[in-house]
Design an enzyme around this catalytic site. Sequence first.
Site, short mmCIF file in Angstrom:
data_model
loop_
_atom_site.label_atom_id
_atom_site.label_comp_id
_atom_site.label_asym_id
_atom_site.label_seq_id
_atom_site.Cartn_x
_atom_site.Cartn_y
_atom_site.Cartn_z
N HIS A 258 1.12 -1.17 0.54
CA HIS A 258 -0.07 0.04 0.32
C HIS A 258 0.51 1.41 0.25
O HIS A 258 1.82 0.98 0.73
CB HIS A 258 -0.75 -0.17 1.32
CG HIS A 258 -2.21 -0.64 0.64
ND1 HIS A 258 -3.03 -1.69 1.73
CD2 HIS A 258 -3.03 -1.06 0.07
CE1 HIS A 258 -4.04 -1.87 1.78
NE2 HIS A 258 -3.57 -2.24 0.04
N ASP B 186 1.08 3.82 1.39
CA ASP B 186 1.66 4.58 2.47
C ASP B 186 2.42 3.74 3.31
O ASP B 186 2.80 4.68 4.49
CB ASP B 186 0.26 5.49 3.56
CG ASP B 186 -0.05 3.95 4.43
OD1 ASP B 186 -0.41 2.82 3.62
OD2 ASP B 186 -0.82 3.75 5.17
#
Length: 323
Positions: free
Chosen positions: A64, A66
Amino acid sequence: MEFTFLGTSAGTPTRSRNVTGLALCLSGPKPWYLVDCGEGTQHQLMRTRYSVMQLRAMFITHIHGDHIFGLPGLLTSASMLGRTEPLDIIAPPQVRRFIDAVIENSDSSLSYPLNFINSEAPDFYWQDDHLGVTNVALSHRVPCRAYVFTERNLERQLQKEKLVADGIEPGPQWGDLQKGKDVLLDDGRLLRSNDYTHIPRTARKIIVGGDNDTPELLKDACQGTHVLIHEATYTQDVADRVGPWPQHSSAQQVARFAQATKLPNLVLTHFSSRYQSAPGGSPHINQLAAEALQHYKGQLFLARDFDTYRLEKDFQLHKVDHN
Protein backbone atom coordinates in the site's frame (compact mmCIF):
# COMPACT_ATOMS: atom_id res chain seq x y z
CA MET A 1 18.43 -1.50 20.30
CA GLU A 2 16.86 1.78 19.25
CA PHE A 3 14.02 2.69 16.93
CA THR A 4 12.80 6.06 15.69
CA PHE A 5 9.36 6.73 14.23
CA LEU A 6 9.58 8.61 10.94
CA GLY A 7 5.82 8.56 10.42
CA THR A 8 2.84 7.47 12.52
CA SER A 9 -0.19 8.37 10.38
CA ALA A 10 -2.37 5.86 8.54
CA GLY A 11 -3.23 6.39 4.88
CA THR A 12 -2.52 10.10 4.57
CA PRO A 13 -0.23 12.50 6.44
CA THR A 14 -1.46 15.18 8.81
CA ARG A 15 0.16 18.45 9.86
CA SER A 16 1.92 16.67 12.72
CA ARG A 17 2.26 13.10 11.44
CA ASN A 18 3.83 11.68 8.30
CA VAL A 19 2.91 8.30 6.85
CA THR A 20 4.63 5.12 7.90
CA GLY A 21 8.37 4.69 8.34
CA LEU A 22 10.55 3.41 11.16
CA ALA A 23 14.34 3.45 11.58
CA LEU A 24 15.94 0.69 13.66
CA CYS A 25 19.53 0.31 14.83
CA LEU A 26 21.37 -1.88 17.29
CA SER A 27 23.93 0.34 18.99
CA GLY A 28 24.23 3.43 16.79
CA PRO A 29 23.16 4.76 13.40
CA LYS A 30 25.83 2.77 11.51
CA PRO A 31 24.40 0.52 10.19
CA TRP A 32 20.65 1.00 10.45
CA TYR A 33 17.51 -0.56 9.01
CA LEU A 34 14.30 0.93 7.62
CA VAL A 35 10.86 -0.61 8.03
CA ASP A 36 8.46 0.81 5.43
CA CYS A 37 9.00 3.99 3.47
CA GLY A 38 5.93 6.14 3.03
CA GLU A 39 5.96 9.35 1.00
CA GLY A 40 8.25 11.95 2.58
CA THR A 41 10.38 9.46 4.52
CA GLN A 42 13.64 10.84 3.14
CA HIS A 43 12.65 14.32 4.29
CA GLN A 44 11.85 12.99 7.75
CA LEU A 45 15.28 11.35 7.87
CA MET A 46 16.92 14.76 7.45
CA ARG A 47 15.67 15.61 10.93
CA THR A 48 17.30 12.53 12.48
CA ARG A 49 20.84 11.20 12.87
CA TYR A 50 20.31 8.54 10.18
CA SER A 51 21.99 8.75 6.77
CA VAL A 52 20.97 6.88 3.64
CA MET A 53 24.66 6.14 3.14
CA GLN A 54 24.68 3.82 6.17
CA LEU A 55 21.31 2.18 5.47
CA ARG A 56 21.88 -1.60 5.50
CA ALA A 57 18.47 -2.96 4.51
CA MET A 58 14.83 -2.04 3.99
CA PHE A 59 11.93 -4.17 5.17
CA ILE A 60 8.60 -3.45 3.48
CA THR A 61 5.49 -4.85 5.16
CA HIS A 62 3.12 -4.58 2.18
CA ILE A 63 2.46 -2.71 -1.06
CA HIS A 64 0.00 0.00 0.00
CA GLY A 65 1.14 3.48 -0.95
CA ASP A 66 1.44 4.91 2.55
CA HIS A 67 4.14 2.29 3.12
CA ILE A 68 6.08 2.44 -0.19
CA PHE A 69 5.59 5.73 -2.05
CA GLY A 70 8.75 7.17 -0.50
CA LEU A 71 10.99 4.47 -1.99
CA PRO A 72 11.89 5.98 -5.39
CA GLY A 73 12.86 9.35 -3.95
CA LEU A 74 14.96 7.91 -1.15
CA LEU A 75 16.75 5.45 -3.45
CA THR A 76 17.57 8.02 -6.13
CA SER A 77 18.71 10.58 -3.54
CA ALA A 78 21.14 8.01 -2.13
CA SER A 79 22.49 7.59 -5.65
CA MET A 80 22.89 11.34 -6.13
CA LEU A 81 24.84 11.43 -2.86
CA GLY A 82 27.27 8.86 -4.25
CA ARG A 83 26.23 5.66 -2.53
CA THR A 84 27.98 2.57 -3.92
CA GLU A 85 27.24 -0.06 -1.26
CA PRO A 86 24.59 -2.66 -2.21
CA LEU A 87 21.23 -2.32 -0.48
CA ASP A 88 18.97 -5.21 0.50
CA ILE A 89 15.25 -4.63 -0.03
CA ILE A 90 13.08 -7.23 1.66
CA ALA A 91 9.61 -6.79 0.21
CA PRO A 92 6.71 -8.33 -1.71
CA PRO A 93 7.59 -8.99 -5.38
CA GLN A 94 5.44 -6.07 -6.59
CA VAL A 95 7.79 -3.60 -4.91
CA ARG A 96 10.57 -4.51 -7.32
CA ARG A 97 8.31 -3.86 -10.28
CA PHE A 98 7.19 -0.56 -8.75
CA ILE A 99 10.77 0.66 -8.26
CA ASP A 100 11.88 -0.54 -11.70
CA ALA A 101 8.94 1.24 -13.35
CA VAL A 102 9.63 4.55 -11.62
CA ILE A 103 13.36 4.40 -12.36
CA GLU A 104 12.73 3.61 -16.03
CA ASN A 105 9.99 6.17 -16.56
CA SER A 106 11.72 9.05 -14.79
CA ASP A 107 15.05 8.82 -16.63
CA SER A 108 16.71 7.87 -13.36
CA SER A 109 19.50 5.45 -12.47
CA LEU A 110 21.16 4.12 -9.35
CA SER A 111 24.87 4.11 -8.56
CA TYR A 112 24.58 1.01 -6.39
CA PRO A 113 22.96 -2.44 -6.73
CA LEU A 114 19.66 -3.40 -5.13
CA ASN A 115 19.31 -6.92 -3.77
CA PHE A 116 15.60 -7.80 -3.78
CA ILE A 117 14.53 -10.52 -1.35
CA ASN A 118 10.99 -11.90 -1.44
CA SER A 119 9.40 -11.29 1.95
CA GLU A 120 6.61 -13.73 1.09
CA ALA A 121 8.92 -16.72 0.62
CA PRO A 122 7.79 -19.52 2.97
CA ASP A 123 11.32 -20.03 4.33
CA PHE A 124 12.15 -16.33 4.67
CA TYR A 125 15.10 -15.50 6.90
CA TRP A 126 17.53 -12.60 6.68
CA GLN A 127 20.58 -11.86 8.76
CA ASP A 128 23.71 -9.79 9.00
CA ASP A 129 26.31 -9.54 11.75
CA HIS A 130 23.89 -7.71 14.05
CA LEU A 131 20.36 -9.00 13.50
CA GLY A 132 18.41 -12.06 12.46
CA VAL A 133 15.01 -11.37 10.92
CA THR A 134 11.98 -13.59 10.38
CA ASN A 135 8.43 -12.55 9.55
CA VAL A 136 4.82 -13.46 10.19
CA ALA A 137 1.91 -13.28 7.76
CA LEU A 138 -0.81 -10.86 8.90
CA SER A 139 -4.44 -10.24 7.91
CA HIS A 140 -4.95 -7.26 5.61
CA ARG A 141 -6.46 -6.46 2.21
CA VAL A 142 -3.18 -7.41 0.54
CA PRO A 143 -0.46 -9.79 1.74
CA CYS A 144 1.26 -8.16 4.70
CA ARG A 145 4.01 -9.12 7.12
CA ALA A 146 5.28 -8.33 10.59
CA TYR A 147 9.07 -8.44 10.95
CA VAL A 148 10.70 -10.06 13.96
CA PHE A 149 14.13 -8.58 14.77
CA THR A 150 16.41 -10.57 17.10
CA GLU A 151 19.95 -9.48 17.89
CA ARG A 152 22.82 -11.79 16.94
CA ASN A 153 26.44 -12.29 17.97
CA LEU A 154 25.95 -11.23 21.56
CA GLU A 155 29.06 -10.32 23.49
CA ARG A 156 30.76 -13.30 25.12
CA GLN A 157 32.52 -13.55 28.47
CA LEU A 158 35.69 -15.60 28.81
CA GLN A 159 35.89 -18.41 31.35
CA LYS A 160 39.37 -17.32 32.38
CA GLU A 161 39.84 -19.85 35.16
CA LYS A 162 39.13 -22.70 32.77
CA LEU A 163 41.57 -21.30 30.22
CA VAL A 164 44.33 -21.01 32.80
CA ALA A 165 43.57 -24.48 34.17
CA ASP A 166 43.99 -25.88 30.66
CA GLY A 167 47.34 -24.17 30.31
CA ILE A 168 46.23 -21.46 27.91
CA GLU A 169 47.95 -18.24 28.90
CA PRO A 170 46.52 -14.78 28.10
CA GLY A 171 47.22 -13.77 24.54
CA PRO A 172 45.65 -13.31 21.11
CA GLN A 173 43.88 -16.67 21.42
CA TRP A 174 41.78 -15.30 24.26
CA GLY A 175 40.59 -12.44 22.08
CA ASP A 176 39.67 -14.79 19.24
CA LEU A 177 37.74 -17.09 21.57
CA GLN A 178 35.83 -14.11 22.99
CA LYS A 179 34.87 -13.13 19.44
CA GLY A 180 33.31 -16.56 18.93
CA LYS A 181 36.18 -17.96 16.88
CA ASP A 182 37.61 -21.44 17.41
CA VAL A 183 41.41 -21.50 17.82
CA LEU A 184 43.93 -24.13 16.66
CA LEU A 185 47.01 -24.16 18.90
CA ASP A 186 50.53 -24.98 17.79
CA ASP A 187 50.35 -28.26 19.74
CA GLY A 188 47.40 -29.38 17.64
CA ARG A 189 44.66 -28.73 20.20
CA LEU A 190 41.45 -27.17 18.90
CA LEU A 191 39.89 -24.73 21.32
CA ARG A 192 36.20 -24.22 20.72
CA SER A 193 34.84 -20.84 21.65
CA ASN A 194 31.68 -22.35 23.13
CA ASP A 195 33.81 -24.36 25.58
CA TYR A 196 35.62 -21.33 26.97
CA THR A 197 33.04 -18.56 26.79
CA HIS A 198 29.45 -17.98 27.76
CA ILE A 199 26.82 -15.45 26.77
CA PRO A 200 25.54 -13.80 29.96
CA ARG A 201 22.29 -12.39 28.65
CA THR A 202 19.31 -13.08 26.40
CA ALA A 203 19.02 -11.57 22.94
CA ARG A 204 16.67 -8.62 22.61
CA LYS A 205 13.67 -9.14 20.35
CA ILE A 206 11.37 -6.58 18.73
CA ILE A 207 8.37 -7.13 16.44
CA VAL A 208 7.36 -4.41 13.98
CA GLY A 209 3.94 -5.14 12.56
CA GLY A 210 2.41 -4.03 9.30
CA ASP A 211 -1.31 -3.41 8.79
CA ASN A 212 -3.32 -6.13 10.49
CA ASP A 213 -6.83 -6.74 11.77
CA THR A 214 -5.99 -9.93 13.70
CA PRO A 215 -3.30 -9.38 16.35
CA GLU A 216 -3.67 -13.00 17.47
CA LEU A 217 -1.70 -14.05 14.38
CA LEU A 218 1.37 -12.84 16.28
CA LYS A 219 0.77 -15.05 19.33
CA ASP A 220 3.59 -17.53 18.68
CA ALA A 221 6.05 -14.88 17.52
CA CYS A 222 5.40 -12.81 20.64
CA GLN A 223 6.77 -15.50 22.94
CA GLY A 224 9.96 -14.02 24.35
CA THR A 225 9.36 -10.69 22.61
CA HIS A 226 10.29 -7.57 24.54
CA VAL A 227 8.56 -4.93 22.39
CA LEU A 228 5.59 -5.12 20.01
CA ILE A 229 5.08 -2.19 17.64
CA HIS A 230 1.59 -2.52 16.19
CA GLU A 231 -0.96 -0.41 14.37
CA ALA A 232 -3.96 1.00 16.21
CA THR A 233 -5.75 2.80 13.42
CA TYR A 234 -9.02 3.35 15.29
CA THR A 235 -10.71 3.36 18.63
CA GLN A 236 -13.21 0.52 18.85
CA ASP A 237 -16.28 2.72 18.33
CA VAL A 238 -14.83 4.12 15.11
CA ALA A 239 -13.80 0.64 13.96
CA ASP A 240 -17.38 -0.53 14.51
CA ARG A 241 -18.75 2.34 12.42
CA VAL A 242 -16.21 1.92 9.63
CA GLY A 243 -16.79 -1.81 9.39
CA PRO A 244 -14.39 -4.66 8.60
CA TRP A 245 -13.35 -3.74 5.04
CA PRO A 246 -10.21 -1.67 5.81
CA GLN A 247 -8.85 -4.59 7.87
CA HIS A 248 -7.17 -2.54 10.56
CA SER A 249 -6.94 -2.99 14.33
CA SER A 250 -8.45 -0.89 17.08
CA ALA A 251 -6.50 0.12 20.16
CA GLN A 252 -8.78 -2.16 22.17
CA GLN A 253 -7.99 -5.19 20.01
CA VAL A 254 -4.24 -4.76 20.24
CA ALA A 255 -4.28 -3.98 23.96
CA ARG A 256 -6.34 -7.06 24.78
CA PHE A 257 -3.97 -9.22 22.76
CA ALA A 258 -0.89 -7.70 24.39
CA GLN A 259 -2.36 -8.27 27.85
CA ALA A 260 -3.29 -11.88 27.09
CA THR A 261 0.20 -12.51 25.71
CA LYS A 262 1.84 -10.79 28.71
CA LEU A 263 3.90 -8.50 26.49
CA PRO A 264 6.01 -6.18 28.65
CA ASN A 265 6.05 -3.25 26.18
CA LEU A 266 3.50 -2.16 23.60
CA VAL A 267 4.01 0.77 21.22
CA LEU A 268 1.00 1.84 19.15
CA THR A 269 1.30 3.64 15.80
CA HIS A 270 -0.43 4.08 12.40
CA PHE A 271 -3.26 6.29 13.63
CA SER A 272 -6.12 7.38 11.41
CA SER A 273 -5.74 10.96 10.21
CA ARG A 274 -9.08 11.76 11.88
CA TYR A 275 -7.33 11.75 15.28
CA GLN A 276 -5.97 15.16 16.21
CA SER A 277 -3.01 16.06 18.41
CA ALA A 278 -3.76 19.72 19.15
CA PRO A 279 -5.34 20.52 22.53
CA GLY A 280 -9.12 20.47 22.25
CA GLY A 281 -9.09 18.52 19.01
CA SER A 282 -11.82 15.95 18.50
CA PRO A 283 -11.51 13.07 18.14
CA HIS A 284 -8.22 13.35 20.00
CA ILE A 285 -5.32 10.94 19.67
CA ASN A 286 -5.26 10.49 23.44
CA GLN A 287 -8.52 8.56 23.13
CA LEU A 288 -6.50 5.72 21.60
CA ALA A 289 -4.21 5.59 24.62
CA ALA A 290 -7.12 5.80 27.04
CA GLU A 291 -8.84 2.89 25.32
CA ALA A 292 -5.69 0.76 25.31
CA LEU A 293 -5.01 1.42 28.99
CA GLN A 294 -8.41 -0.03 29.89
CA HIS A 295 -7.22 -3.43 28.67
CA TYR A 296 -3.41 -3.47 28.90
CA LYS A 297 -1.41 -3.22 32.13
CA GLY A 298 2.12 -3.34 30.71
CA GLN A 299 4.15 -0.34 29.60
CA LEU A 300 2.23 1.47 26.85
CA PHE A 301 3.50 4.12 24.46
CA LEU A 302 1.64 6.10 21.81
CA ALA A 303 4.24 6.84 19.13
CA ARG A 304 4.78 10.33 17.74
CA ASP A 305 6.87 11.29 14.74
CA PHE A 306 10.56 11.47 15.68
CA ASP A 307 10.07 9.70 19.00
CA THR A 308 13.09 7.48 19.67
CA TYR A 309 12.95 4.51 22.02
CA ARG A 310 15.79 2.43 23.43
CA LEU A 311 15.44 -1.18 24.53
CA GLU A 312 18.21 -1.72 27.05
CA LYS A 313 20.05 -5.00 27.58
CA ASP A 314 17.94 -5.56 30.71
CA PHE A 315 14.83 -5.22 28.48
CA GLN A 316 13.74 -1.87 29.90
CA LEU A 317 12.18 0.35 27.22
CA HIS A 318 12.30 4.13 27.46
CA LYS A 319 12.29 7.22 25.28
CA VAL A 320 15.58 8.93 24.53
CA ASP A 321 16.52 12.34 23.17
CA HIS A 322 19.53 12.63 20.85
CA ASN A 323 19.18 16.40 20.38
